[in-house]
Scaffold this active site. Structure first.
Site, PDB file in Angstrom:
ATOM      1  N   HIS A  63       0.957  -3.688   7.363  1.00 32.00           N
ATOM      2  CA  HIS A  63       1.394  -3.529   8.752  1.00 32.00           C
ATOM      3  C   HIS A  63       0.630  -2.368   9.360  1.00 32.00           C
ATOM      4  CE1 HIS A  63       4.009  -1.051   6.233  1.00 32.00           C
ATOM      5  NE2 HIS A  63       4.198  -0.257   7.267  1.00 32.00           N
ATOM      6  N   GLY A  64       0.653  -2.301  10.667  1.00 34.00           N
ATOM      7  CA  GLY A  64      -0.143  -1.311  11.381  1.00 34.00           C
ATOM      8  C   GLY A  64       0.479   0.077  11.383  1.00 34.00           C
TER       9      GLY A  64
END
Length: 144
Positions: A63-64
């Protein structure tokens, strides 16, 4: 609100052979779903540089970074299952689950995924699933 996981966001089997390819594959499904801009995929690599997203039980959750929240258009998940394990910093990964959450929505989503993957029987069912449709049925509760 639209479902965070749809059939088009599941890929069985994935084609990646490395951690970087798996991050790109999970991220591209989020881009294709209109959930994130391509900049979010770059942020997934940034996150991985600072901390491994390997979670155990054959699962990685790329995920970012927090700085990439502007690249998230809607909360969504992508799920890629690999027939052959991916080497994720010395750990075997069979599932790359991409996560994007609007306004910290990723924490609730991560919690739901963690519950499923903490149960070895559920992981075995996901590994045995013969299609993306079957994986979707097994993970559909994340949309609740």
């Amino acid at each position: 609100m639209s479902d965070i996981l749809t059939l088009s966001q599941i890929k069985v089997p994935g084609t990646a052979r490395s951690k970087d390819e798996a991050i790109r594959e999970a991220g591209q499904l989020l881009v294709d779903a209109g959930a994130v801009s391509p900049a979010y995929v770059d942020a997934m690599f940034e996150r991985e540089k600072s901390v491994s997203t390997y979670m155990g039980n054959s699962l990685a959750i790329p995920h970012g970074t927090n700085e990439a929240k502007d690249a998230i258009l809607r909360s969504a998940l992508s799920v890629v299952r690999y027939d052959q394990p991916i080497d994720w910093d010395g750990n075997e990964v069979r599932f790359a689950v991409g996560v994007a959450g609007v306004e910290n929505g990723h924490l609730e989503i991560l919690g739901k995924i963690a519950i499923v993957f903490s149960d070895s029987d559920e992981v075995d069912k996901l590994l045995a699933a013969g299609s993306a449709e079957e994986v979707y049925r097994l993970l559909h509760d994340v949309n609740e």
